[in-house]
Design an enzyme around this catalytic site. Structure first.
Site, mmCIF file in Angstrom:
data_model
loop_
_atom_site.group_PDB
_atom_site.id
_atom_site.type_symbol
_atom_site.label_atom_id
_atom_site.label_comp_id
_atom_site.label_asym_id
_atom_site.label_seq_id
_atom_site.Cartn_x
_atom_site.Cartn_y
_atom_site.Cartn_z
ATOM 1 N N GLU A 92 48.039 61.090 -55.336
ATOM 2 C CA GLU A 92 48.124 62.087 -54.184
ATOM 3 C C GLU A 92 46.818 62.651 -54.180
ATOM 4 O O GLU A 92 46.292 63.527 -54.931
ATOM 5 C CB GLU A 92 49.102 63.136 -54.434
ATOM 6 C CG GLU A 92 50.571 62.870 -54.680
ATOM 7 C CD GLU A 92 51.191 61.814 -53.869
ATOM 8 O OE1 GLU A 92 51.006 62.091 -52.801
ATOM 9 O OE2 GLU A 92 51.921 61.018 -54.355
ATOM 10 N N CYS A 97 45.051 70.797 -50.122
ATOM 11 C CA CYS A 97 44.840 69.547 -49.555
ATOM 12 C C CYS A 97 44.986 69.167 -48.226
ATOM 13 O O CYS A 97 44.373 68.588 -47.484
ATOM 14 C CB CYS A 97 45.550 68.297 -50.467
ATOM 15 S SG CYS A 97 47.277 68.787 -50.421
HETATM 16 P P1 NAD Z 1 40.124 66.416 -59.651
HETATM 17 O O1 NAD Z 1 40.285 65.306 -59.293
HETATM 18 O O2 NAD Z 1 38.856 67.123 -60.026
HETATM 19 O O3 NAD Z 1 40.971 66.723 -60.812
HETATM 20 C C1 NAD Z 1 42.419 66.371 -60.955
HETATM 21 C C2 NAD Z 1 42.902 66.048 -62.456
HETATM 22 O O4 NAD Z 1 42.276 64.789 -62.840
HETATM 23 C C3 NAD Z 1 42.528 67.171 -63.469
HETATM 24 O O5 NAD Z 1 43.592 67.349 -64.464
HETATM 25 C C4 NAD Z 1 41.044 66.330 -63.906
HETATM 26 O O6 NAD Z 1 41.068 67.153 -65.181
HETATM 27 C C5 NAD Z 1 41.426 65.115 -64.149
HETATM 28 N N1 NAD Z 1 40.317 64.171 -63.997
HETATM 29 C C6 NAD Z 1 39.181 64.450 -63.602
HETATM 30 N N2 NAD Z 1 38.284 63.592 -63.654
HETATM 31 C C7 NAD Z 1 38.998 62.530 -64.292
HETATM 32 C C8 NAD Z 1 38.704 61.215 -64.806
HETATM 33 N N3 NAD Z 1 37.473 60.389 -64.656
HETATM 34 N N4 NAD Z 1 39.694 60.406 -65.486
HETATM 35 C C9 NAD Z 1 40.951 60.971 -65.672
HETATM 36 N N5 NAD Z 1 41.108 62.350 -65.232
HETATM 37 C C10 NAD Z 1 40.171 63.116 -64.656
HETATM 38 O O7 NAD Z 1 40.790 67.601 -58.608
HETATM 39 P P2 NAD Z 1 41.080 69.025 -58.671
HETATM 40 O O8 NAD Z 1 39.417 69.492 -58.126
HETATM 41 O O9 NAD Z 1 41.639 69.690 -59.624
HETATM 42 O O10 NAD Z 1 42.035 69.476 -57.267
HETATM 43 C C11 NAD Z 1 41.593 69.484 -56.030
HETATM 44 C C12 NAD Z 1 41.679 68.234 -55.445
HETATM 45 O O11 NAD Z 1 43.145 67.899 -55.499
HETATM 46 C C13 NAD Z 1 41.269 67.988 -53.854
HETATM 47 O O12 NAD Z 1 40.640 66.891 -53.755
HETATM 48 C C14 NAD Z 1 42.803 68.276 -53.226
HETATM 49 O O13 NAD Z 1 42.781 67.806 -51.957
HETATM 50 C C15 NAD Z 1 43.567 67.444 -54.046
HETATM 51 N N6 NAD Z 1 44.926 67.888 -54.006
HETATM 52 C C16 NAD Z 1 45.796 66.814 -53.457
HETATM 53 C C17 NAD Z 1 47.096 67.192 -53.244
HETATM 54 C C18 NAD Z 1 48.298 66.243 -52.596
HETATM 55 O O14 NAD Z 1 49.443 66.353 -52.902
HETATM 56 N N7 NAD Z 1 47.621 65.123 -51.842
HETATM 57 C C19 NAD Z 1 47.774 68.367 -53.495
HETATM 58 C C20 NAD Z 1 46.716 69.443 -54.001
HETATM 59 C C21 NAD Z 1 45.362 69.074 -54.188
#
Ligand code: NAD
Length: 473
Positions: free
Chosen positions: A236, A272
């Site tokens: 997501e 998001c």
């Molecule tokens: P992010 O991608 O930076 O991090 C999400 C998770 O992934 C965190 O736990 C992080 O530590 C982990 N992570 C980061 N890099 C990684 C890697 N290389 N390998 C494995 N894990 C890794 O996202 P964020 O900044 O925490 O959240 C905001 C983002 O989430 C925005 O892009 C937003 O649109 C999206 N979002 C999507 C939804 C949806 O349902 N579609 C809902 C809420 C937020």
């Protein structure tokens, strides 16, 4: 996050330390997966009613501790307390929705087998995958990981959950509520840390990974999972969501301005589904823009518990604020309301609007209170502009009649398409997901049940029974 063995979380609104704990290294991640692996068969083998009793007890714990959970969410994310209370409410409400979705979408069905109805039945039942990793984002640190964890546990999986490194305290608190609800040991393991811990978890011996976060991280995970197609991966991700205003009657200008402001700036633009691009009719957009600007200027941006209550708080941290300020500056266009840092050294931003008509800014998600205005000449151009993105999460039309909305719905490439309502605030009782870079066709919310279990089709007869169809001497 500095590279150290300790993870620290700070309150965005005053930069004070909220939580500290050890970072899980790859060894600790493997050990957590192993513990989950040994606990899972007993959980999957228990009667569904026994699992549901614990899941319902968790709901009761969330409700009993809703204020503490909401306070912690506000402290750790900076979101207004009134908004954090709605997140705590959605976290509890997820339980009944997931129980219903489990029964409806992954329940069992037995019917007479068409080819031999007198002697055999055909059955459809579902099995859990085993051990699932859950990676959560910071913007809804309870509701979104909870949206994976609850249906996955109902289905009989065990979970290894890594909260966002920016919201470890909320993740740890949620896990404590499961423990108080009586969830047997091992079934929900929490590993804390940043991208390194996430990478270690994605590489560990799990049966799948349920991810909510940015498209950049999601794409990395998809590459990593390409090596193990037997493991399920649900992504997501973000959006660059359009909001089109067209054929709006004057009587609806104020309501339209409220919908635009809520779509773009709710949660300081850290949803998001927030609208990033406002697409309007070049010829007659001025009265609407005046009202949007006037309303935006009246928004209260303050710390979560302030009185009067703020509409929005800070963004998550100073790094995010710096990134947004740089991206806004690099975008060009005509500034209508500038993106401003309101307090030196803290990530409070004044919501911003820039007219980027005629430019081609990078199709990236700016995860903050920043809205582009795009003026176009006709409705076909509006739909084309709405779809001019690699993402496809949410879209909305304000104004027009049913026929215009039908055209918009037909032409929109997004998983959430609304009419005269904001782009955000989706119903938890509906599926939720997007196309393009917003997801990998494994929608969450009501359809989360689908990726938490796999179907097993059976043909069953009480005694062996078959006559060969032909060709026997
Ligand atoms: P992010 O991608 O930076 O991090 C999400 C998770 O992934 C965190 O736990 C992080 O530590 C982990 N992570 C980061 N890099 C990684 C890697 N290389 N390998 C494995 N894990 C890794 O996202 P964020 O900044 O925490 O959240 C905001 C983002 O989430 C925005 O892009 C937003 O649109 C999206 N979002 C999507 C939804 C949806 O349902 N579609 C809902 C809420 C937020």
């Amino acid at each position: 996050m500095p590279h150290s063995d300790t993870l620290s979380s700070y309150r965005p609104h005053d930069n004070s330390l909220l939580w500290e704990g050890p970072v899980a290294d790859p060894g600790a991640v493997s050990a957590a997966v192993a513990r989950a692996r040994s606990a899972q068969p007993g959980w999957a083998g228990a009667a569904l009613d026994d699992r549901l009793a614990i899941v319902r007890a968790y709901k009761a714990e969330v409700e009993a501790n809703a204020e503490a959970l909401a306070r912690l969410i506000s402290e750790e994310t900076g979101k207004p307390y009134w908004e954090a209370k709605t997140e705590a409410g959605s976290t509890a409400a997820k339980v009944d929705i997931s129980i219903q979705a489990h029964a409806e979408r992954t329940g069992s069905h037995v019917a007479p087998f068409k080819a031999d109805p007198a002697a055999a039945n055909q059955a459809l039942r579902h099995k859990p995958h085993g051990v699932l990793a859950v990676l959560g984002p910071y913007n809804f640190p309870a509701h979104l990981p909870n949206g994976h964890i609850v249906p996955a546990l109902i289905a009989g999986n065990a979970i290894v959950f890594k909260p966002s490194e920016l919201t470890p305290a909320v993740g740890a608190f949620m896990a404590s509520l499961w423990a108080r609800a009586g969830l047997p040991d091992g079934l929900l393991q929490v590993v804390q840390g940043g991208a390194d811990t996430g990478r270690a978890l994605a590489a560990a011996d799990t049966d799948g990974l349920l991810f909510t976060g940015s498209a950049t991280t999601g794409a990395m995970l998809a590459r990593q999972f390409a090596e193990t197609p037997q493991r399920i991966l649900a992504l997501e991700m973000g959006g660059n969501n359009p909001l089109v205003v067209w054929n709006l009657e004057d009587a609806h200008l104020d309501a339209a301005a409220a919908i635009v402001v809520q779509s773009a700036f709710l949660s300081a633009g850290q949803r998001c589904t927030c609208a990033r691009r406002l697409i309007v009719h070049d010829a007659d957009h001025a009265p609407l823009l005046d009202r949007i600007v006037a309303l935006t200027e009246r928004l209260i941006v303050d710390q979560p518990f302030a009185d009067p209550a703020p509409f929005m708080g800070p963004v998550i941290d100073n790094r995010a604020a710096d990134r947004l300020l740089a991206a806004a500056q690099g975008m060009g266009g005509k500034t209508i309301l500038p993106l401003l840092r309101l307090h030196e050294g803290l990530p409070f931003l004044a919501p911003a609007i820039t007219d980027t008509s005629g430019l081609a800014p990078a199709d990236d998600e700016l995860f903050g209170p920043f809205l582009q205005l795009i003026r176009v000449a006709d409705f076909d151009a509006a739909i084309a502009a709405a779809n001019a993105t690699r993402f496809g999460l949410s879209a909305a039309l304000i104004g027009g009649d049913r026929a215009l909305y039908d055209r918009f719905w037909q032409g929109s490439r997004a998983g959430v398409v609304n009419w005269n309502r904001p782009t955000n605030g989706a119903a938890s009782s509906a599926p939720f997901g997007g196309v393009g870079l917003s997801g990998n066709h494994r929608p969450s919310a009501y359809y989360a049940a689908d990726y938490c279990a796999w179907p097993v089709a059976s043909v069953e007869a009480a005694t062996p029974h078959l006559a060969l169809p032909a060709g026997v001497r």
